[in-house]
Structure formats: C-alpha cells, structure tokens
Design a protein around this motif. Structure first.
Motif, PDB file in Angstrom:
ATOM      1  N   VAL A  94      71.413 -10.067  -5.921  1.00  0.00           N
ATOM      2  CA  VAL A  94      70.636 -10.467  -7.096  1.00  0.00           C
ATOM      3  C   VAL A  94      71.519 -10.518  -8.344  1.00  0.00           C
ATOM      4  CG1 VAL A  94      68.715  -9.834  -8.610  1.00  0.00           C
ATOM      5  CG2 VAL A  94      68.452  -9.659  -6.142  1.00  0.00           C
ATOM      6  N   HIS A  95      72.298  -9.468  -8.595  1.00  0.00           N
ATOM      7  CA  HIS A  95      73.075  -9.387  -9.833  1.00  0.00           C
ATOM      8  C   HIS A  95      74.270 -10.333  -9.848  1.00  0.00           C
ATOM      9  CE1 HIS A  95      76.113  -7.624 -12.577  1.00  0.00           C
ATOM     10  NE2 HIS A  95      75.054  -7.509 -13.368  1.00  0.00           N
ATOM     11  N   ASP A  96      75.111 -10.244  -8.855  1.00  0.00           N
ATOM     12  CA  ASP A  96      76.364 -11.001  -8.885  1.00  0.00           C
ATOM     13  C   ASP A  96      76.216 -12.444  -8.416  1.00  0.00           C
ATOM     14  OD1 ASP A  96      78.200  -9.067  -9.916  1.00  0.00           O
ATOM     15  OD2 ASP A  96      77.967  -7.983  -8.037  1.00  0.00           O
ATOM     16  N   ILE A  97      75.323 -12.684  -7.473  1.00  0.00           N
ATOM     17  CA  ILE A  97      75.206 -14.039  -6.925  1.00  0.00           C
ATOM     18  C   ILE A  97      74.087 -14.833  -7.608  1.00  0.00           C
ATOM     19  CG2 ILE A  97      74.717 -15.389  -4.849  1.00  0.00           C
ATOM     20  CD1 ILE A  97      76.209 -13.218  -3.269  1.00  0.00           C
ATOM     21  N   ILE A  98      72.888 -14.265  -7.695  1.00  0.00           N
ATOM     22  CA  ILE A  98      71.770 -15.027  -8.255  1.00  0.00           C
ATOM     23  C   ILE A  98      71.821 -15.075  -9.783  1.00  0.00           C
ATOM     24  CG2 ILE A  98      69.258 -15.094  -8.516  1.00  0.00           C
ATOM     25  CD1 ILE A  98      69.101 -14.122  -5.586  1.00  0.00           C
ATOM     26  N   VAL A  99      72.051 -13.944 -10.443  1.00  0.00           N
ATOM     27  CA  VAL A  99      72.027 -13.927 -11.904  1.00  0.00           C
ATOM     28  C   VAL A  99      73.345 -14.428 -12.501  1.00  0.00           C
ATOM     29  CG1 VAL A  99      71.846 -12.463 -13.951  1.00  0.00           C
ATOM     30  CG2 VAL A  99      70.263 -12.141 -12.058  1.00  0.00           C
ATOM     31  N   HIS A 100      74.449 -13.790 -12.161  1.00  0.00           N
ATOM     32  CA  HIS A 100      75.732 -14.162 -12.775  1.00  0.00           C
ATOM     33  C   HIS A 100      76.433 -15.319 -12.061  1.00  0.00           C
ATOM     34  CE1 HIS A 100      75.953 -11.250 -15.972  1.00  0.00           C
ATOM     35  NE2 HIS A 100      75.536 -10.311 -15.146  1.00  0.00           N
ATOM     36  N   GLN A 101      75.975 -15.658 -10.871  1.00  0.00           N
ATOM     37  CA  GLN A 101      76.497 -16.767 -10.081  1.00  0.00           C
ATOM     38  C   GLN A 101      78.017 -16.707  -9.924  1.00  0.00           C
ATOM     39  OE1 GLN A 101      74.769 -20.426 -11.539  1.00  0.00           O
ATOM     40  NE2 GLN A 101      72.716 -19.673 -11.119  1.00  0.00           N
ATOM     41  N   ARG A 102      78.502 -15.502  -9.608  1.00  0.00           N
ATOM     42  CA  ARG A 102      79.935 -15.327  -9.360  1.00  0.00           C
ATOM     43  C   ARG A 102      80.343 -16.030  -8.074  1.00  0.00           C
ATOM     44  NH1 ARG A 102      81.434  -9.155 -10.616  1.00  0.00           N
ATOM     45  NH2 ARG A 102      83.526  -9.952 -10.213  1.00  0.00           N
ATOM     46  N   VAL A 103      79.396 -16.198  -7.185  1.00  0.00           N
ATOM     47  CA  VAL A 103      79.549 -17.020  -5.991  1.00  0.00           C
ATOM     48  C   VAL A 103      78.464 -18.085  -6.115  1.00  0.00           C
ATOM     49  CG1 VAL A 103      79.494 -17.053  -3.480  1.00  0.00           C
ATOM     50  CG2 VAL A 103      80.348 -15.026  -4.660  1.00  0.00           C
ATOM     51  N   LYS A 104      78.793 -19.313  -5.894  1.00  0.00           N
ATOM     52  CA  LYS A 104      77.872 -20.424  -6.172  1.00  0.00           C
ATOM     53  C   LYS A 104      76.880 -20.670  -5.037  1.00  0.00           C
ATOM     54  CE  LYS A 104      80.117 -21.046  -9.978  1.00  0.00           C
ATOM     55  NZ  LYS A 104      79.757 -20.222 -11.089  1.00  0.00           N
ATOM     56  N   TRP A 105      76.078 -19.653  -4.752  1.00  0.00           N
ATOM     57  CA  TRP A 105      74.999 -19.787  -3.775  1.00  0.00           C
ATOM     58  C   TRP A 105      73.681 -19.640  -4.517  1.00  0.00           C
ATOM     59  CZ3 TRP A 105      77.102 -15.344  -0.230  1.00  0.00           C
ATOM     60  CH2 TRP A 105      78.280 -15.756   0.393  1.00  0.00           C
ATOM     61  N   PHE A 106      72.626 -20.115  -3.964  1.00  0.00           N
ATOM     62  CA  PHE A 106      71.261 -19.941  -4.491  1.00  0.00           C
ATOM     63  C   PHE A 106      71.154 -20.354  -5.958  1.00  0.00           C
ATOM     64  CE2 PHE A 106      72.004 -16.336  -1.471  1.00  0.00           C
ATOM     65  CZ  PHE A 106      71.328 -16.890  -0.396  1.00  0.00           C
ATOM     66  N   ARG A 107      71.815 -21.405  -6.350  1.00  0.00           N
ATOM     67  CA  ARG A 107      71.857 -21.821  -7.751  1.00  0.00           C
ATOM     68  C   ARG A 107      70.550 -22.419  -8.221  1.00  0.00           C
ATOM     69  NH1 ARG A 107      77.299 -24.698  -9.264  1.00  0.00           N
ATOM     70  NH2 ARG A 107      76.732 -23.822 -11.257  1.00  0.00           N
ATOM     71  N   LYS A 108      69.753 -22.940  -7.314  1.00  0.00           N
ATOM     72  CA  LYS A 108      68.548 -23.662  -7.724  1.00  0.00           C
ATOM     73  C   LYS A 108      67.268 -22.858  -7.500  1.00  0.00           C
ATOM     74  CE  LYS A 108      70.865 -27.957  -6.948  1.00  0.00           C
ATOM     75  NZ  LYS A 108      70.730 -29.238  -7.518  1.00  0.00           N
ATOM     76  N   ASP A 110      64.087 -21.024  -8.289  1.00  0.00           N
ATOM     77  CA  ASP A 110      63.261 -21.239  -9.472  1.00  0.00           C
ATOM     78  C   ASP A 110      61.873 -20.644  -9.250  1.00  0.00           C
ATOM     79  OD1 ASP A 110      62.819 -22.232 -12.050  1.00  0.00           O
ATOM     80  OD2 ASP A 110      61.902 -24.060 -11.258  1.00  0.00           O
ATOM     81  N   ASN A 111      61.824 -19.323  -9.015  1.00  0.00           N
ATOM     82  CA  ASN A 111      60.511 -18.698  -8.867  1.00  0.00           C
ATOM     83  C   ASN A 111      60.323 -17.656  -9.963  1.00  0.00           C
ATOM     84  OD1 ASN A 111      61.362 -16.005  -7.922  1.00  0.00           O
ATOM     85  ND2 ASN A 111      62.056 -17.097  -6.102  1.00  0.00           N
ATOM     86  N   LYS A 112      59.123 -17.133 -10.085  1.00  0.00           N
ATOM     87  CA  LYS A 112      58.795 -16.215 -11.182  1.00  0.00           C
ATOM     88  C   LYS A 112      59.674 -14.974 -11.177  1.00  0.00           C
ATOM     89  CE  LYS A 112      53.966 -17.391 -11.968  1.00  0.00           C
ATOM     90  NZ  LYS A 112      52.611 -16.850 -12.068  1.00  0.00           N
ATOM     91  N   TYR A 113      59.922 -14.404 -10.011  1.00  0.00           N
ATOM     92  CA  TYR A 113      60.731 -13.187  -9.941  1.00  0.00           C
ATOM     93  C   TYR A 113      62.159 -13.454 -10.407  1.00  0.00           C
ATOM     94  CZ  TYR A 113      63.370  -9.235  -8.193  1.00  0.00           C
ATOM     95  OH  TYR A 113      64.225  -8.165  -8.101  1.00  0.00           O
ATOM     96  N   VAL A 114      62.774 -14.502  -9.911  1.00  0.00           N
ATOM     97  CA  VAL A 114      64.153 -14.819 -10.293  1.00  0.00           C
ATOM     98  C   VAL A 114      64.232 -15.103 -11.792  1.00  0.00           C
ATOM     99  CG1 VAL A 114      66.029 -16.506 -10.026  1.00  0.00           C
ATOM    100  CG2 VAL A 114      64.868 -15.591  -8.008  1.00  0.00           C
ATOM    101  N   LYS A 115      63.270 -15.843 -12.323  1.00  0.00           N
ATOM    102  CA  LYS A 115      63.259 -16.110 -13.761  1.00  0.00           C
ATOM    103  C   LYS A 115      63.128 -14.808 -14.557  1.00  0.00           C
ATOM    104  CE  LYS A 115      61.425 -20.801 -13.723  1.00  0.00           C
ATOM    105  NZ  LYS A 115      60.292 -21.670 -14.089  1.00  0.00           N
ATOM    106  N   ALA A 116      62.283 -13.898 -14.103  1.00  0.00           N
ATOM    107  CA  ALA A 116      62.090 -12.629 -14.803  1.00  0.00           C
ATOM    108  C   ALA A 116      63.358 -11.777 -14.762  1.00  0.00           C
ATOM    109  CB  ALA A 116      60.918 -11.863 -14.199  1.00  0.00           C
ATOM    110  N   VAL A 117      64.010 -11.716 -13.605  1.00  0.00           N
ATOM    111  CA  VAL A 117      65.257 -10.951 -13.489  1.00  0.00           C
ATOM    112  C   VAL A 117      66.311 -11.542 -14.420  1.00  0.00           C
ATOM    113  CG1 VAL A 117      67.190 -10.384 -11.959  1.00  0.00           C
ATOM    114  CG2 VAL A 117      64.854 -10.105 -11.148  1.00  0.00           C
ATOM    115  N   ARG A 118      66.434 -12.854 -14.416  1.00  0.00           N
ATOM    116  CA  ARG A 118      67.419 -13.510 -15.296  1.00  0.00           C
ATOM    117  C   ARG A 118      67.099 -13.258 -16.770  1.00  0.00           C
ATOM    118  NH1 ARG A 118      67.892 -18.995 -11.708  1.00  0.00           N
ATOM    119  NH2 ARG A 118      69.626 -18.293 -10.404  1.00  0.00           N
ATOM    120  N   ARG A 119      65.830 -13.328 -17.129  1.00  0.00           N
ATOM    121  CA  ARG A 119      65.420 -13.101 -18.518  1.00  0.00           C
ATOM    122  C   ARG A 119      65.725 -11.657 -18.934  1.00  0.00           C
ATOM    123  NH1 ARG A 119      60.312 -14.834 -18.058  1.00  0.00           N
ATOM    124  NH2 ARG A 119      61.014 -16.958 -18.271  1.00  0.00           N
TER     125      ARG A 119
END
Length: 147
Positions: A94-108, A110-119
């Motif tokens: 969640v932190h390194d890949i989805i939020v900070h995108q240190r590895v370019k996986w799961f870039r797209k 777009d659900n409520k949980y992911v948006k909330a974590v990013r926010r």
C-alpha cells in the motif's frame, strides 16, 4: 480446531500491527529517529532513502518470532511472526507501491479506500518537519479522508 486458533492469532496480530505502526511512526520515526525518517518527507536522490532502513528494523521482531517458534516448536510464535510479516508486506504494497508508486504497479486503482489512503498520506506529507503531523497510521484510515 487448533488451526482456527492459529488463524485467529495471525489475524489479531495483523490488526494489532496497525497500532504498532501508528505508535512507531508518531513517536519513534517523528521523534527519536527523525534523522532517518526525514528523507521520506523532504525527498532524496535515487530509488532508496534512509527511511528504508526501518523495513529491516521492523522485520527483526517478526523474523525472531518465526525463527524462535521453529527452534522451540511453538506454533503460536510462528503465527505471531507470520501476522507481523503479512502486515509488513501489506504496508509495503500500500505505502511504497500504491501510494508512492516506487514500483509502477497498480497505477490506475481508483476505489474509495485507495483514494482515502492517498488523501491521508498526502495530508501527512504536507508537513515537512517532524512536528504537527497527522495521519500516522496507514492501513486503517480515518473516515474524514473518505470524503
């Protein structure tokens, strides 16, 4: 029957790790060991940052639980260490890949949980110093970030 108990220990450990992560982040990373964590807030050159050393620090207890559980034939210890390890893997994902995108996986995603974590994480990172931070946990997000 024992498998149910062990899985329960695993789940309880996994969930408890969010509290450990929150406490460690707020009082250790933004406290005594800010000198290592600072690289995560103010930027760095290259793929790795000093803050990455915490991954090794946090891996030691889970490794010890698993290793000592194997040596002393303690399934409870193994399941605790496994729950800790699973939390670390989820945190990394969640932190390194989805939020900070240190590895370019799961870039797209777009659900409520992911948006909330990013926010929530964006609000945490708006503070460049160790004081006055917010959103120190990670996998459990305050409901205000879902709006």
């Amino acid at each position: 029957m024992m498998l149910v108990v062990y899985v329960g220990i695993f789940i309880l450990t996994f969930l408890s790790m969010e509290g450990v992560a929150w406490f460690s982040h707020k009082y250790i990373m933004h406290g005594l060991l800010w000198s290592l964590h600072k690289s995560h807030h103010v930027g760095h050159k290259g793929f790795f940052e000093k803050n990455d050393l915490f991954a090794f620090v946090f891996a030691i207890p889970s490794w010890l639980f698993i290793m000592l559980g194997v040596i002393y034939q303690s399934p409870v210890s193994i399941w605790i260490g496994s729950g800790m390890t699973a939390y670390g893997a989820a945190y990394f994902l969640v932190h390194d890949i989805i939020v900070h995108q240190r590895v370019k996986w799961f870039r797209k995603l777009d659900n409520k949980y992911v948006k909330a974590v990013r926010r929530a994480h964006k609000m945490h990172h708006k503070h460049l110093d160790k004081e006055n931070g917010e959103a120190f946990g990670f996998l459990i997000v305050n409901k205000k970030y879902f709006q």
